[in-house]
Design a protein around this motif. Structure first.
Motif, PDB file in Angstrom:
ATOM      1  N   GLY A   1      11.129  14.164 105.120  1.00 48.12           N
ATOM      2  CA  GLY A   1      12.261  14.849 105.083  1.00 48.12           C
ATOM      3  C   GLY A   1      11.421  16.620 105.177  1.00 48.12           C
ATOM      4  O   GLY A   1      10.348  16.598 104.826  1.00 48.12           O
ATOM      5  N   LEU A   2      12.510  17.327 105.338  1.00 49.25           N
ATOM      6  CA  LEU A   2      12.304  18.945 105.273  1.00 49.25           C
ATOM      7  C   LEU A   2      13.216  19.368 104.064  1.00 49.25           C
ATOM      8  O   LEU A   2      14.447  19.067 104.360  1.00 49.25           O
ATOM      9  CB  LEU A   2      12.215  19.496 106.312  1.00 49.25           C
ATOM     10  N   THR A   3      12.600  20.259 103.242  1.00 46.44           N
ATOM     11  CA  THR A   3      13.540  20.725 102.148  1.00 46.44           C
ATOM     12  C   THR A   3      13.650  22.314 102.416  1.00 46.44           C
ATOM     13  O   THR A   3      12.573  22.953 102.395  1.00 46.44           O
ATOM     14  CB  THR A   3      13.026  20.330 100.621  1.00 46.44           C
ATOM     15  N   PHE A   4      14.963  22.622 102.142  1.00 46.07           N
ATOM     16  CA  PHE A   4      15.360  24.098 102.114  1.00 46.07           C
ATOM     17  C   PHE A   4      15.667  24.567 100.808  1.00 46.07           C
ATOM     18  O   PHE A   4      16.661  23.979 100.448  1.00 46.07           O
ATOM     19  CB  PHE A   4      16.588  24.390 103.238  1.00 46.07           C
ATOM     20  N   MET A   5      15.165  25.502 100.343  1.00 48.96           N
ATOM     21  CA  MET A   5      15.027  25.705  98.986  1.00 48.96           C
ATOM     22  C   MET A   5      15.535  27.522  98.753  1.00 48.96           C
ATOM     23  O   MET A   5      14.771  28.292  99.525  1.00 48.96           O
ATOM     24  CB  MET A   5      13.774  25.632  98.120  1.00 48.96           C
ATOM     25  N   GLY A   6      16.542  27.753  97.938  1.00 46.85           N
ATOM     26  CA  GLY A   6      16.960  29.223  97.737  1.00 46.85           C
ATOM     27  C   GLY A   6      17.053  29.743  96.409  1.00 46.85           C
ATOM     28  O   GLY A   6      16.881  28.848  95.575  1.00 46.85           O
ATOM     29  N   THR A   7      17.357  30.816  96.321  1.00 46.48           N
ATOM     30  CA  THR A   7      17.755  31.376  94.980  1.00 46.48           C
ATOM     31  C   THR A   7      19.151  30.842  94.585  1.00 46.48           C
ATOM     32  O   THR A   7      19.995  30.084  95.232  1.00 46.48           O
ATOM     33  CB  THR A   7      17.819  32.923  95.107  1.00 46.48           C
ATOM     34  N   ALA A   8      19.593  31.319  93.429  1.00 42.07           N
ATOM     35  CA  ALA A   8      21.129  31.014  92.903  1.00 42.07           C
ATOM     36  C   ALA A   8      22.202  31.387  93.548  1.00 42.07           C
ATOM     37  O   ALA A   8      22.080  32.451  94.643  1.00 42.07           O
ATOM     38  CB  ALA A   8      21.122  31.827  91.282  1.00 42.07           C
ATOM     39  N   TRP A   9      22.905  30.444  94.100  1.00 37.41           N
ATOM     40  CA  TRP A   9      23.986  30.545  94.899  1.00 37.41           C
ATOM     41  C   TRP A   9      23.721  30.915  96.227  1.00 37.41           C
ATOM     42  O   TRP A   9      24.780  31.534  97.118  1.00 37.41           O
ATOM     43  CB  TRP A   9      24.987  31.922  94.303  1.00 37.41           C
ATOM     44  N   SER A  10      22.867  30.334  96.741  1.00 40.74           N
ATOM     45  CA  SER A  10      22.541  30.330  98.031  1.00 40.74           C
ATOM     46  C   SER A  10      22.980  29.077  99.031  1.00 40.74           C
ATOM     47  O   SER A  10      22.304  28.886 100.085  1.00 40.74           O
ATOM     48  CB  SER A  10      20.966  30.690  98.345  1.00 40.74           C
ATOM     49  N   GLU A  11      23.778  28.224  98.196  1.00 38.32           N
ATOM     50  CA  GLU A  11      23.904  27.093  98.941  1.00 38.32           C
ATOM     51  C   GLU A  11      24.563  27.434 100.597  1.00 38.32           C
ATOM     52  O   GLU A  11      24.211  26.489 101.353  1.00 38.32           O
ATOM     53  CB  GLU A  11      25.198  26.283  98.275  1.00 38.32           C
TER      54      GLU A  11
END
Length: 313
Positions: A274-284
């Protein structure tokens, strides 16, 4: 290499019996909106209502899950809730009638248990929904059931086998039945903390993973998200020695309490990665847009073949 739709039946102890049991799953005509992953479209044009959609998923769980042990419990009130939503008049909510499964860590104030996969908590029925469960219900979702997990979220031991719990047994990878469902558990040294030490460690984790970690990288490089492999190919199930750790990317977001979305990225040795996309708070919203765009551009997911165990990697 042998291939089969259903080649073995998992026993309660986690072993695979001789090749027998349910026949290979085949999509029936009435299942097609579910099997082809277009329930929203089918619902929008009137071909599928909330009750029929929920019933389709429950039917698939009944037929496929005895092989996989992926669902630890089904909500006995799911169909009743779907009927209630189907009878509702007026504007529909964003997830109106959409069935969802929650991990057996998420508290739900209904007739289901919340146990983290542990027999020690069997019978526990929380008095209130967790925030995520409450928000899903408010959006119109049908809580279909609870999924199995690594007991106590992998906190049992340093050699814990991913996907095993005392309550749910061993979850099997649908792409190859002798494989772990994932290889994303990351080894963390076990420490005994008092309350003060715990709060200090938590504050340190947040500082390193947030302001000096994810946020710092996003800010320095003017990024919307971080993208990385989710983990290596899933390892063979080994209930004695535990997971053969193949690396993982979940720790930064987990420590920060930030969102991350993992999507199919292809196959290695015939096993899914898989590939993961990760962000800061409230970046859904941003992460979901990016993940969806990647999925639509690549379309790498293939239906699982339920391959039999074999010798080798």
């Amino acid at each position: 290499m042998p291939r089969c739709g259903v080649c073995a039946r998992p026993e309660p102890g986690g072993s695979l019996s001789a090749p027998r049991g349910p026949r290979p799953y085949r999509a029936r005509h009435e299942d097609s909106p579910v099997i082809h992953h277009t329930p929203q479209r089918a619902r929008a044009d009137g071909r599928l209502d909330a009750e029929r959609l929920t019933r389709s998923y429950l039917d698939r769980i009944e037929r496929v899950d005895p092989l996989l042990h992926a669902v630890i419990e089904v909500n006995p009130d799911a169909l009743r809730e779907a009927r209630r939503l189907g009878a509702r008049r007026g504007p529909r909510r964003p997830l109106h009638g959409m069935p969802v499964l929650l991990k057996d860590l998420v508290e739900t104030a209904d007739r289901m248990h919340t146990t983290a996969g542990s027999l020690a908590l069997e019978g526990l029925r929380p008095a209130a929904d967790a925030t995520v469960a409450a928000r899903l219900r408010e959006a119109g979702a049908v809580i279909l059931g609870k999924t199995n997990l690594s007991e106590w979220a992998g906190g049992m031991s340093l050699t814990h086998q991913a996907g095993w719990s005392a309550r749910g047994g061993q979850t099997r990878n649908p792409y190859k039945l002798d494989r772990s469902p994932n290889d994303g558990l990351e080894i963390v040294e076990k420490l005994d903390f008092g309350e003060r030490e715990y709060r200090e460690a938590l504050a340190t984790n947040h500082r390193l993973s947030r302001a000096e970690g994810i946020d710092a990288v996003l800010r320095e490089h003017h990024l919307d998200a971080l993208v990385m492999p989710t983990s290596g190919p899933p390892a063979k199930i080994d209930l004695i020695r535990g997971d053969a750790h193949g690396g993982g990317s979940s720790t930064p977001a987990a420590l920060a309490g930030y969102p991350a979305v993992s999507v199919p990225a292809g196959f290695a040795f015939g096993l899914p990665v898989g590939l993961t996309f990760m962000g800061t708070a409230w970046s859904e919203p941003t992460l979901l847009r990016l993940a969806y765009a990647y999925e639509q551009a690549t379309r790498t997911r293939r239906s699982p073949p339920y391959r039999c165990p074999d010798v080798g990697f």
